[in-house]
Each structure stands twice: as structure tokens, then as C-alpha cells.
Motif scaffolding. Structure first.
Motif, PDB file in Angstrom:
ATOM      1  N   MET A 144      62.059  19.896  -1.482  1.00 53.29           N
ATOM      2  CA  MET A 144      61.287  20.064  -1.184  1.00 53.29           C
ATOM      3  C   MET A 144      60.960  21.872  -1.268  1.00 53.29           C
ATOM      4  SD  MET A 144      60.347  18.369   1.760  1.00 53.29           S
ATOM      5  CE  MET A 144      61.150  19.509   3.636  1.00 53.29           C
ATOM      6  N   GLN A 145      61.555  22.509  -1.145  1.00 57.95           N
ATOM      7  CA  GLN A 145      61.195  24.051  -0.903  1.00 57.95           C
ATOM      8  C   GLN A 145      61.602  24.650  -2.354  1.00 57.95           C
ATOM      9  OE1 GLN A 145      60.135  25.409   1.718  1.00 57.95           O
ATOM     10  NE2 GLN A 145      60.921  27.860   1.780  1.00 57.95           N
ATOM     11  N   ILE A 146      62.657  24.111  -2.657  1.00 59.35           N
ATOM     12  CA  ILE A 146      63.170  24.304  -4.156  1.00 59.35           C
ATOM     13  C   ILE A 146      61.756  24.488  -5.045  1.00 59.35           C
ATOM     14  CG2 ILE A 146      64.249  24.903  -6.412  1.00 59.35           C
ATOM     15  CD1 ILE A 146      66.815  24.485  -4.646  1.00 59.35           C
ATOM     16  N   GLY A 147      61.492  22.837  -4.803  1.00 62.41           N
ATOM     17  CA  GLY A 147      60.079  22.788  -6.393  1.00 62.41           C
ATOM     18  C   GLY A 147      58.765  23.212  -5.781  1.00 62.41           C
ATOM     19  N   ALA A 148      59.071  23.509  -3.800  1.00 61.16           N
ATOM     20  CA  ALA A 148      57.699  24.305  -3.837  1.00 61.16           C
ATOM     21  C   ALA A 148      58.009  25.842  -4.433  1.00 61.16           C
ATOM     22  CB  ALA A 148      57.243  24.459  -2.374  1.00 61.16           C
ATOM     23  N   PHE A 149      58.990  26.296  -4.592  1.00 61.57           N
ATOM     24  CA  PHE A 149      59.071  27.846  -4.996  1.00 61.57           C
ATOM     25  C   PHE A 149      58.675  28.480  -6.422  1.00 61.57           C
ATOM     26  CE2 PHE A 149      60.594  29.442  -0.608  1.00 61.57           C
ATOM     27  CZ  PHE A 149      60.209  30.667  -0.690  1.00 61.57           C
ATOM     28  N   THR A 150      59.089  27.208  -7.314  1.00 60.31           N
ATOM     29  CA  THR A 150      59.439  27.268  -8.241  1.00 60.31           C
ATOM     30  C   THR A 150      57.658  26.849  -8.659  1.00 60.31           C
ATOM     31  OG1 THR A 150      60.764  25.700  -8.207  1.00 60.31           O
ATOM     32  CG2 THR A 150      59.792  25.690 -11.175  1.00 60.31           C
ATOM     33  N   VAL A 151      57.216  26.250  -8.333  1.00 66.05           N
ATOM     34  CA  VAL A 151      55.669  25.880  -8.321  1.00 66.05           C
ATOM     35  C   VAL A 151      54.654  27.628  -8.316  1.00 66.05           C
ATOM     36  CG1 VAL A 151      53.378  25.317  -7.551  1.00 66.05           C
ATOM     37  CG2 VAL A 151      54.963  23.360  -7.568  1.00 66.05           C
ATOM     38  N   VAL A 152      55.263  28.164  -7.287  1.00 60.46           N
ATOM     39  CA  VAL A 152      54.808  29.778  -7.092  1.00 60.46           C
ATOM     40  C   VAL A 152      55.065  30.369  -8.587  1.00 60.46           C
ATOM     41  CG1 VAL A 152      55.185  31.602  -5.563  1.00 60.46           C
ATOM     42  CG2 VAL A 152      54.339  29.214  -4.723  1.00 60.46           C
ATOM     43  N   SER A 153      56.406  30.085  -8.625  1.00 60.24           N
ATOM     44  CA  SER A 153      57.107  30.757  -9.518  1.00 60.24           C
ATOM     45  C   SER A 153      56.501  30.815 -10.640  1.00 60.24           C
ATOM     46  CB  SER A 153      58.136  31.340 -10.026  1.00 60.24           C
ATOM     47  OG  SER A 153      58.540  29.385 -10.636  1.00 60.24           O
ATOM     48  N   ILE A 154      56.043  29.555 -11.961  1.00 57.83           N
ATOM     49  CA  ILE A 154      55.066  29.388 -12.256  1.00 57.83           C
ATOM     50  C   ILE A 154      54.027  29.766 -12.635  1.00 57.83           C
ATOM     51  CG2 ILE A 154      54.464  27.074 -13.935  1.00 57.83           C
ATOM     52  CD1 ILE A 154      56.386  25.210 -12.730  1.00 57.83           C
ATOM     53  N   LEU A 155      53.225  29.708 -11.110  1.00 57.26           N
ATOM     54  CA  LEU A 155      51.911  30.254 -11.478  1.00 57.26           C
ATOM     55  C   LEU A 155      51.869  31.846 -11.407  1.00 57.26           C
ATOM     56  CD1 LEU A 155      49.884  27.688  -8.472  1.00 57.26           C
ATOM     57  CD2 LEU A 155      50.157  28.097 -11.185  1.00 57.26           C
ATOM     58  N   GLU A 156      52.726  32.152 -10.819  1.00 59.34           N
ATOM     59  CA  GLU A 156      52.939  34.373 -10.469  1.00 59.34           C
ATOM     60  C   GLU A 156      52.353  34.812 -11.996  1.00 59.34           C
ATOM     61  OE1 GLU A 156      56.505  36.912  -8.878  1.00 59.34           O
ATOM     62  OE2 GLU A 156      56.653  34.567  -8.096  1.00 59.34           O
ATOM     63  N   LYS A 157      52.004  35.389 -11.407  1.00 61.46           N
ATOM     64  CA  LYS A 157      51.321  36.790 -12.953  1.00 61.46           C
ATOM     65  C   LYS A 157      52.674  37.218 -13.945  1.00 61.46           C
ATOM     66  CE  LYS A 157      47.698  38.400 -13.372  1.00 61.46           C
ATOM     67  NZ  LYS A 157      46.521  38.450 -12.832  1.00 61.46           N
ATOM     68  N   ASN A 158      52.839  38.361 -12.843  1.00 62.19           N
ATOM     69  CA  ASN A 158      53.679  39.250 -13.018  1.00 62.19           C
ATOM     70  C   ASN A 158      54.538  38.792 -11.806  1.00 62.19           C
ATOM     71  OD1 ASN A 158      54.174  39.620 -15.871  1.00 62.19           O
ATOM     72  ND2 ASN A 158      52.434  40.705 -15.646  1.00 62.19           N
ATOM     73  N   HIS A 159      55.451  39.655 -11.426  1.00 62.03           N
ATOM     74  CA  HIS A 159      55.623  39.977 -10.310  1.00 62.03           C
ATOM     75  C   HIS A 159      54.947  40.765  -9.650  1.00 62.03           C
ATOM     76  CE1 HIS A 159      58.797  39.681  -7.351  1.00 62.03           C
ATOM     77  NE2 HIS A 159      59.412  41.237  -7.265  1.00 62.03           N
ATOM     78  N   GLU A 160      54.738  39.681  -8.365  1.00 60.78           N
ATOM     79  CA  GLU A 160      53.610  39.758  -7.726  1.00 60.78           C
ATOM     80  C   GLU A 160      52.027  39.531  -7.774  1.00 60.78           C
ATOM     81  OE1 GLU A 160      53.929  44.516  -6.945  1.00 60.78           O
ATOM     82  OE2 GLU A 160      56.210  43.616  -6.864  1.00 60.78           O
ATOM     83  N   GLY A 161      51.993  38.861  -8.366  1.00 61.13           N
ATOM     84  CA  GLY A 161      50.382  38.453  -9.073  1.00 61.13           C
ATOM     85  C   GLY A 161      50.670  37.385  -8.143  1.00 61.13           C
ATOM     86  N   ARG A 162      49.301  37.010  -8.061  1.00 58.85           N
ATOM     87  CA  ARG A 162      49.094  35.683  -8.101  1.00 58.85           C
ATOM     88  C   ARG A 162      49.490  35.271  -7.051  1.00 58.85           C
ATOM     89  NH1 ARG A 162      49.410  32.681 -13.540  1.00 58.85           N
ATOM     90  NH2 ARG A 162      47.298  33.698 -14.774  1.00 58.85           N
TER      91      ARG A 162
END
Lengths: 499, 535
Positions: free
Chosen positions: A354-372
Motif C-alpha cells: 500500500m505504501q509503495i503504491g501510494a507513493f507511486t501514485v504521488v510520483s505519477i501525478l507529481e509534475k516536476n519535483h515539488e509540484g502538485r
């Protein structure tokens, strides 16, 4: 001999692939896919070796593990729980590497060193899991931590990433000081660095000196830092926020699991003898140690969840929630029973998904580093990206502990462990902490499902990262409905402690 | 056997099936959902015909290995009460899906998926005979209901859905701890099972009948279970989530919430609290009965001053479920039977009231009583249906509500556990108040001249709406005129339960000596236990 060799094959293979990946990197600077593919293949091969030794352990084919006649001279254990955790680390590594390909490319930092560092940190984790010796434990923790320090600061151009790396390094080095000092004191008071021998010494009934307990306390502090347990958790939010998102997911799952198995290995022999032993000094006995860990656990859950309530940055929220989950996991160590170890094994597995999944979702949505990265950026996600939103909702509900997702069963098992060993109050604190946690997990779902999307359209490219999200979702649901598969393996593997 | 399994899993399959439908093809989605639900209802009828109402035990018992190491199995089965509630679930779900066809106009695919998932979980709650499995289904319900309120709800839907989620989850987490404790205690110290842990309901029940848990612990376990169920019912001080959830939920959500979800609380009180902790239940009966009575009067009084029709019906639920709880904790055959039939009644009449409110809301987009008046002139058929539901809710003899309320009050009156007439007398005022607020509301909405010009052009109910209302009306009259058909189903299992409770009260099954002996045995066997006591 041959069989003994089979059991340490995972460590050998991961070390080989980790070091050779750096060499390969030197020859193929321009083709990024080679390093990616090579490390992935390395991890898969290691996972197969580990799975095979799990298979051997389940069928009770493990050699007696701490004799001088073995090739490892009793410094490294064979199979058993270690093999189980080897598989876990490999899967976490595979998922992370798949997720990071696209992410690192977007940040212009797709360097093959990244993959070899992940492999290197896994080799450290495996050493921790296999350790039967305080020095091996120390070496394992250092290999893991140093790889993490570099990984945390991998996006060199980002200030936050650099800050995270520095902060992690300074505090981590400080905690390592505690750990090594503790190890020294343990050696000084018992005359041994073999954990099993120390266990025998502790339980033999000889008078144990104060120095031993001080040393044990320092080791607990050092490991608590690695687990990010209260009151040594303050580094976690800053580091997870600053480091690359995929790395944060990896550190908070595999790294935590490794530190926890280290915790189990060290504390198990110390906690076996109960209060009957009359010749121990009154305040220092296994009951006291258990109580201290129980208090750490209770504090960790409460602090983690309460702090997560007020976070607006999703990475910080997940970081605090990972602190809280470390608290739940420590319940299994307090219990120090078969059910507690199974609980830890199951929960780390579920938590990894669940945690790697959640972080991956965040990384997919992240625009560049620090965005979104704000919670409000997720408004209306279910309309713009229904699949991503659905998987994120699954991870959040699983982290909350709602069936049929894996997080629920993990919690159930850890509660059972705490209650079985007489720590009902700890289970009740855990319940209260979970209640607090409901609020911030479902707040994200509210944003995704019940609110309207923001005006700026979010565009995300389809990438290989989706594979990690898919694996995670499948794992969370499948192991939530059929938890007995993992429990069966972990139960068979932890039988090693019964010998 | 197969029929029961199909009843359980068909909605889940339907939910998964809908996943593969095209989002735009709403017609196909609607009809598939309805078809699946209706088919489930038909199959549940087969279950009903195979059910032997003379047998007080669990029928259709089925067991499959699930998590052997903590002895949590997939164990399902039916007794009289669960049979009735299972029928209610399949029936109300079908009606609700049919009623949602025009009310839901966005994200239909997700809505019907959630609904079928909800039906699956509700069915599971009523038939599971394993504490772990029960909790599993109990918590799954949160997810679809949370989304149904939050996505398709009214203006304050987010507030309502969060409140619903947190209230329910708080209760159930304490229940989870109690389940773990109970499973560990019975597994290790009473049954001495292989794994030292069990959640097999029948096994635990029988074990506790012979060796009850020490009363000091039983009180805490009772409270942990009762808290969760009382929040769901909802009993008086825990009811505040209900009006919000009902008001903000879409019509379908309200109907299923009132019709089935609230019954899970009362069902749990009977199935787990009375059966597993009989001594504590006897001790707590007067207190809970008082809360129920307060709820009856409070709900009725608050209903009287509501200006929103839906909120009025929601508060009337608090009042009506007070009767159910009063009947349960009277612990008499009459009271219990009345409570069970009242659960069904409330599901039918309140569900129908919500349907009617929903129909009028769809036409006017308001639920404010002051906006209406003289509806009877424009919508005659609708008025008749609304009147039947309203009178059934009031408790007019000949309609269903009367039977349930009469039985519960009768039970409370002669209950050997409550020792007082006061409960019945105060509860009876609730019936009077019910007549006041419902009739007054009906009068303001339906009669008089059409004062608001917007109401003049309203169309009377269409064929689909007829189809949703007529089946409910049939049952309202059936229960009102010949309740024996329904009472018979749960008769023998209720009697067996009450007999056990009376035996315990008279002291034949409960001896303090026995308790202390088993206590000592525990202490000798488990050093952990000693340590815990010392702590």
C-alpha cells in the motif's frame, strides 16, 4: 555445505548484481535501459533464490544455524524468516525500480547508479535479516543507511532533496553512534557478539550487569531511529518530503521492514525469560523492556497520526502515517510471540504494497519535483483520472484498515498479538490511534471523489509506473481476501525461533 | 446451500460485471443492475422455501477454510431472524435499484456498482456465523455507503458522509478489539483449541454457555460490542449522524440506510450481545431499555418540529428503532418477536416513506413542508401510497406497524428483566406523538388548496414508480392482517434464545463458583495472564 550455500545465495547474488551494476554503468553511459534491465533481472534472480530458500525453510530443510562448523561460522543465519524477508525486499525493490524509471527520467536524473544503489541498499537489508551477530547487524544497517543517504539526495539540483540527504545523514550518523556504542557495551558485559550466545547468557540465570541494560537501551534507541519510532521520528517527514518520491516509498517500507527484523532478532532472546527470574535487578527485566517498547509503540502511533492530521502536503502526510504504522508494527515486537512475528511479517508485506503504491501514485501525478503535492491538487481526480483515483482510494482505505484490503488483516493480527500477550491497553491505544487516522486518510478520498476538479487540467502520460500501481493494488486486494497464504509462509519461516 | 451462496455472491459478481460496461451506456447498466438484484431476490425465495421454521438452530450451515491459523473460517448459516432480514435485504435492494433509475443522473456506473457491493456486504452481515467474517462484511459496508452519500448526496454531503464514516468506524474498531479478545480467550482458555484462537460463532456461543466469561470482563466486552451496534441502530445519544446522513443521501441511499443498514445494529445486539454475553445483557437491560425509551420520545418530539420532510422521517426512525431495542431488551418472546417484525416493518414503511419523499423531490427539488400543500389534488395515486406508508408508520391497526409496536410494548410490560411498567407507558406516548407528527405533516403536504403555483403542474406517479411502491404495499397489508406468516419463521429460534436467557437468569447455567474455578485454571495455565493481572 552445498545446502548451506543455497541459503546465503540471495545475499551473494544481490551483492554481485549491486556491484556489477556500477561497472556496467561505466560502460553504457548513454543507454539508460541497460542499467534498468540489468538491475531488474538481478532482483528477479535474487527473488527466485530467496523464494527457493523460503521453500526449503517451509519444508524444514534448514541446517542448524549457529554452529562454528558452518561456512558462515554462525555469523549469518540460514533461511527461515530471513528468506521470507529477502523475498519481501526483492519485491519492494522490483516495484520501486519499475516506478522510478519514468519518474527519474522526468527529473533528468536517470542515472544507472540509482538502480545499483537500490540493489546495494537491499543487500544491506538482507544482511540485517540474516544477521546472527551484532557486527553483521551493524554492517547491514550501515550499507542500507549509506545507500539511503545518497538516494535521498539523488536529485542534486533540488534544494529540498539536498536538505533531506544532509539531515538524514547527520541524524542517521548520530543514531549509528548510539547503536555502535550499545553494541560495544553489550560486548563488554557479555563478552560476545553472537546474538544467540548473548541470548543464552541472558537466560542462563547469571547476574546481569547494569552495563548490559544500558547497552541494550542504546541499541533500542539506534534501531528506533531507523524505524522512525517516537521520540526518534522527527527526521522522517523532512526526509520523505525532500527525497525523490519513489525513494521515499522504498525507504519507508523496505527500510522499515529491515530495521524491524533487526529489532526482532536482537530483542527476541532478551525477552524470553519472564518475571520469575529472581536474581535480576528489580527494575531491569524483560517486563520493563517490553513496557518501554510498548510505550514507544503507543507514542509512535499517537504522535504519527495526530501530526498527520494537520498536514497539507501529501508526502508529509504519508511520512507521518508511516511513522504511525511503525507504531503498529512495534506491537508485534512487544508481544514477542509467534503471532506477533507473523503479524509483523504480514503487516510489512501489506504495508509494502500500500505504501509503495501510494507513493507511486504521488510520483505519477507529481509534475516536476515539488509540484502538485498539496492535498487540494487531488480535487476531482476521480473525474479526470478515474483509475488512478480508484487505486489511491484503495491504498488509503487499506492504510485506514478497512476490509477487504490487506491493511485490515494486518491490524487484526497485530491487535491479536498484543492482546494475547496481555497488552490489551496497547491494543486499545492502537484502536484510538486508528480512529484518529481515519480522518486524514478519508480526507484525501473526499478531495478525489467529492470535490470538483481544479481548472487546470492535469495531464499525465501513460508509463511503466502503472505496472507498480497495478501490482500494489492487486496485492492489497488479494492478500486482504486471502491473508492465510502469507501467514502460512511466515509461520513456517519463523518456526526457526522455536528451535 | 447453493442457493444461499448464490444469494450472497451474485451481487458481487454483478458489481464486477458492471466494471466492464461502457460508462455511456447507462440504460444497459441500469437494467443489468436491476436484473442481478431481482434474480438475487428470486433465489433468496428459494432459500426461504427450503427453510424449516420449526428448527431453532442454524440452517444452510456452510463452512469453508479461510484463515486456518486463527481459525477464522467462511461460515454462514441462517436462523429465523436472519432469514427474515435476508429477505428484507434482497427485497429492499431490488426496489431501491428500481427507484434510482431517474434519480441518479451522473456517474451511473459507479452508483450501481457501489449498490451491488453494498447488497453483497449486507447479505454477508446477516448470514455470517463467524465473528471475523461478520466484522469483515460489517466494515465493507462503510465503503459503498460512504461513496453513495458523498458522491450522489445533497448540499452538505461531505459533512454527512464523513460524520457517517467516523461514527461507524469508531464503534466498530472497539468491537474489533473485543472480537480479538473474545477469540483469544475462548480459544485458549475454554476450548483449548489447536491454535489458541477461534472466531467460530457457534463454538464460542456454546462454550460460553457452559463457562461464562467472568462478569467484570463481560461488562467491557458487552459495552464494546453494544457501542458499535448502538451507533448503527442508532440508539439515543449516538443518533446524531443519522439525520445528516439520511437528509444528504440520495433517495436510494436513504431507503437502503433506513431499510436495511440500521437493522444490522439491532441484529447485532440480538445475535452477539444477547447470545454471547447473556449475564451482562441481563445486567444492562434496564439501562439500554431506558435509552431506547428516551429515544422513542425524543425522536418523536424532534420530528414534530422539522420543516424538512426527509429530516422528519429520519428522526422518526430514531423513534421507531427505539421500539425495536426496547423489544430486544425486554428479553421476552413477545418482545423479541415484536422487535424482529418491527425491524421488517420499519424497513418497509420508512423505506417507502423515503421513496415517496424522493419522488416528490424529483418533481419539485425541495423537501420543505411549507412549499407544499394540496398535493392530493394533483397527485391522487401518490397520495394514497403516501398515506398507506404514513399510516403504517403511525401504527394503524390492520397495517404492519401496529403489530410490531403492540408486541414490543407487550413484551416490555411483562418482562421479568425490566421489572417496570414505566417503559411501556412512556413508549406508548411515542405512538401518540408519532400520530401527531406524521398526520400533521401529511395534512400540511397533501391537503388544503394548492397555494404554491409550482405544485399545480405536477405529474402523478409513472409506471416504474407504481412498480416500486405496490410490492411494498402488499407486504404492509400482509404483515398487518396476517402477521403469523412472518412471525412463524422466527418463532422457534427466538423461543430457544429466550429460554436460554431465562435459564441463565434463574441461575441454572450461571454459578459464580464455576466462574472462579475456571479463573484459577486459567491462571495456572498461562503465566502471561498472571503478568497481566499484576500489571
Amino acid at each position: 555445505m552445498e545446502k548451506e550455500f543455497l541459503f546465503i545465495l540471495p545475499i551473494i547474488s544481490i551483492s554481485f548484481f549491486a556491484t556489477s551494476a556500477i561497472v556496467i554503468d561505466a560502460f553504457s553511459k548513454n543507454n539508460k535501459n541497460i542499467g534498468f534491465g540489468y538491475s531488474l533481472i538481478g532482483l528477479v534472480i535474487t527473488a527466485v533464490f530467496s523464494a527457493y530458500s523460503v521453500h526449503l525453510s517451509v519444508n524444514s530443510l534448514i541446517p542448524f544455524y549457529h554452529t562454528e562448523s558452518l561456512i558462515t561460522k554462525g555469523m549469518i543465519t540460514f533461511g527461515g524468516y530471513a528468506a521470507f524477508f529477502d523475498v519481501l525486499f526483492c519485491i519492494a525493490g522490483i516495484m520501486t525500480i519499475i516506478a522510478s524509471k519514468e519518474y527519474m527520467k522526468r527529473n533528468y536524473k536517470e542515472i544507472n547508479e540509482f538502480y545499483s544503489l537500490i540493489l546495494l541498499s537491499i543487500s544491506g537489508m538482507m544482511l540485517i535479516a540474516h544477521t546472527n551477530n551484532l557486527l553483521i547487524l551493524f554492517i547491514g544497517i550501515e550499507i542500507m543507511s549509506i545507500s539511503f543517504y545518497v538516494l535521498a539526495g539523488f536529485i542534486r539540483t533540488s534544494l529540498q532533496s539536498a536538505e533531506a540527504a544532509l539531515k538524514y545523514f547527520l541524524l542517521g550518523a548520530f543514531a549509528t553512534g548510539f547503536l555502535i556504542y550499545g553494541i560495544a557495551l553489550l560486548y563488554g558485559s557479555t563478552g560476545n557478539i553472537d546474538i544467540n550466545t548473548i541470548g543464552v547468557y541472558v537466560n542462563s540465570g547469571t547476574k546481569i550487569s547494569l552495563i548490559f541494560y544500558i547497552g541494550l537501551g542504546l541499541v533500542i534507541i539506534g534501531l528506533s531511529f531507523k524505524v522512525a519510532a517516537f521520540p526518534f521520528h522527527q527526521w522522517a517527514p523532512d526526509v520523505y518530503q525532500g527525497s525523490p518520491t519513489v525513494v521515499a516509498g522504498f525507504m519507508s517500507t523496505a527500510g522499515k521492514a529491515a530495521a524491524l527484523i533487526g529489532f526482532i532478532i536482537i530483542l527476541r532472546p532478551m525477552l524470553t525469560i519472564d518475571v520469575y527470574q529472581g536474581n535480576l535487578p528489580k527494575i531491569f527485566n524483560s517486563g520493563t523492556i517490553k513496557l518501554i517498547i510498548a510505550l514507544i509503540s503507543a507514542g509512535t502511533m499517537l504522535i504519527g497520526n495526530i501530526s498527520a492530521l494537520v498536514q497539507t502536503n501529501i508526502k508529509r502526510m504519508l511520512a507521518y502515517s508511516s511513522v504511525a504504522h511503525a507504531g503498529y508494527l512495534l506491537m508485534g515486537i512487544v508481544a514477542n510471540t509467534a503471532i506477533g512475528w507473523d503479524g509483523i511479517a504480514f503487516y510489512t508485506t501489506a504495508y509494502m504494497f500500500m505504501q509503495i503504491g501510494a507513493f507511486t501514485v504521488v510520483s505519477i501525478l507529481e509534475k516536476n519535483h515539488e509540484g502538485r503535492l498539496n492535498l487540494t491538487d487531488y480535487s476531482g481526480l476521480s473525474k479526470t483520472h478515474p483509475v488512478i483515483a480508484a487505486t489511491m482510494a484503495v491504498f488509503m482505505l487499506s492504510l485506514t484498515g478497512i476490509p477487504p484490503f490487506a491493511g485490515f488483516f494486518g491490524k487484526y493480527y497485530l491487535f491479536a498479538a498484543a492482546i494475547e500477550s496481555g497488552y490489551t491497553w496497547l491494543a486499545i491505544v492502537a484502536v484510538i490511534a486508528s480512529i484518529i487516522s481515519i480522518y486524514f486518510y478519508i480526507r484525501l478520498i473526499i478531495n478525489m471523489y467529492f470535490k470538483e476538479p481544479a481548472e487546470t487540467e492535469m495531464t499525465i502520460e501513460k508509463s511503466i509506473s502503472y505496472l507498480t500501481v497495478g501490482i500494489s493494488t492487486a496485492g492489497v486486494i488479494f492478500f486482504g481476501v486471502f491473508p492465510s497464504i502469507i501467514i502460512y509462509f511466515s509461520h513456517q519461516c519463523f518456526r526457526l525461533f522455536m528451535f | 446451500m447453493a442457493a444461499l451462496l448464490i444469494t450472497l455472491f451474485l451481487p458481487l459478481l454483478g458489481s464486477v460485471l458492471l466494471l466492464f460496461y461502457n460508462k455511456e451506456n447507462t440504460k444497459a447498466i441500469k437494467y443489468t443492475a436491476f436484473g442481478i438484484s431481482f434474480l438475487t431476490f428470486l433465489i433468496s425465495l428459494i432459500v426461504l422455501f427450503g427453510f424449516n421454521s420449526g428448527n431453532p438452530g442454524f440452517q444452510y450451515y456452510f463452512e469453508a477454510k479461510w484463515i486456518p491459523i486463527i481459525d477464522a473460517g467462511f461460515r454462514i448459516g441462517l436462523d429465523g431472524m436472519s432469514m427474515l432480514l435476508l429477505m428484507l435485504t434482497t427485497f429492499i435492494s431490488t426496489i431501491t435499484i428500481l427507484s434510482s433509475f431517474s434519480a441518479i443522473d451522473k456517474r451511473e456506473k459507479e452508483y450501481y456498482m457501489m449498490f451491488l457491493l453494498l447488497q453483497f456486504a449486507m447479505t454477508g452481515v446477516f448470514i455470517s456465523l463467524d465473528l471475523f467474517l461478520f466484522f469483515f462484511f460489517w466494515e465493507i459496508i462503510l465503503i459503498p455507503m460512504y461513496f453513495i452519500i458523498g458522491i450522489w448526496g445533497g448540499k452538505d454531503r461531505i459533512y454527512a458522509s464523513v460524520k457517517f464514516f467516523i461514527f461507524t468506524a469508531v464503534g466498530s474498531l472497539f468491537m474489533l478489539t473485543a472480537i480479538v479478545w473474545l477469540g483469544y480467550y475462548t480459544g485458549s482458555f475454554i476450548l483449548h483449541s489447536q491454535y489458541g484462537f477461534t472466531t467460530n460463532f457457534i463454538l464460542i456461543r456454546n462454550a460460553l454457555l457452559n463457562t461464562p466469561i467472568p462478569i467484570e470482563v463481560q461488562r467491557w466486552l458487552f459495552i464494546a460490542f453494544a457501542l458499535s451496534f448502538c451507533i448503527k441502530v442508532p440508539l439515543f445519544p449516538f443518533h446524531t449522524w443519522l439525520p445528516d446522513a439520511h437528509t444528504e443521501a440520495p433517495t436510494g441511499g436513504s431507503v437502503i440506510l433506513a431499510g436495511v443498514l440500521l437493522k444490522m445494529g439491532t441484529y447485532g445486539l440480538v445475535r452477539f450481545n444477547l447470545e454471547l454475553f447473556p449475564q451482562a445483557s441481563i445486567e444492562f437491560a434496564p439501562y439500554i431499555a431506558w435509552l431506547a425509551v428516551i429515544g422513542i420520545v425524543y425522536g418523536a418530539l424532534v420530528s414534530m418540529v422539522q420543516t424538512d420532510v426527509k429530516r422528519l422521517v429520519a428522526f422518526s426512525s430514531v423513534s421507531h428503532l427505539g421500539f425495536v431495542v426496547l423489544g430486544i431488551f425486554s428479553m421476552t418472546v413477545e418482545g423479541m418477536q415484536g422487535a424482529i417484525i418491527q425491524m421488517v416493518n420499519h424497513g418497509l414503511t420508512t423505506g417507502m416513506l423515503f421513496l415517496c419523499v424522493g419522488m416528490i423531490y424529483e418533481r419539485r427539488h425541495t423537501r420543505d413542508i411549507a412549499e407544499f400543500g394540496g398535493i392530493a389534488r394533483v397527485m391522487p395515486a401518490f397520495t394514497v401510497f403516501f398515506a398507506i406508508a404514513m399510516l403504517g408508520s403511525v401504527g394503524l391497526p390492520g397495517l404492519n406497524g401496529f403489530v410490531g409496536e403492540l408486541f414490543t410494548m407487550l413484551g416490555a410490560f411483562r418482562s421479568p428483566f425490566l421489572h417496570s411498567w414505566a417503559y411501556t407507558i412512556i413508549a406508548a406516548t411515542g405512538v401518540i406523538f408519532a400520530a401527531v407528527y406524521l398526520l400533521w405533516m401529511f395534512q400540511r403536504v397533501m391537503f388544503g388548496p394548492v397555494t404554491n403555483p409550482k405544485n399545480e403542474g405536477l405529474k402523478d406517479i409513472n409506471k416504474r414508480e407504481w412498480a416500486t411502491l405496490v410490492p411494498i404495499v402488499v407486504f404492509i397489508f400482509w404483515i398487518g392482517l396476517h402477521p403469523l406468516t412472518f412471525l412463524n419463521i422466527s418463532d422457534s429460534s427466538t423461543e430457544a434464545l429466550i429460554q436460554r436467557l431465562e435459564l441463565i437468569k434463574s441461575g441454572k447455567l450461571n454459578s459464580n463458583k464455576h466462574n472462579t474455578i475456571s479463573n484459577n485454571k486459567i491462571n495456572q495455565e498461562n503465566p502471561n495472564q498472571i503478568q497481566k493481572n499484576k500489571n
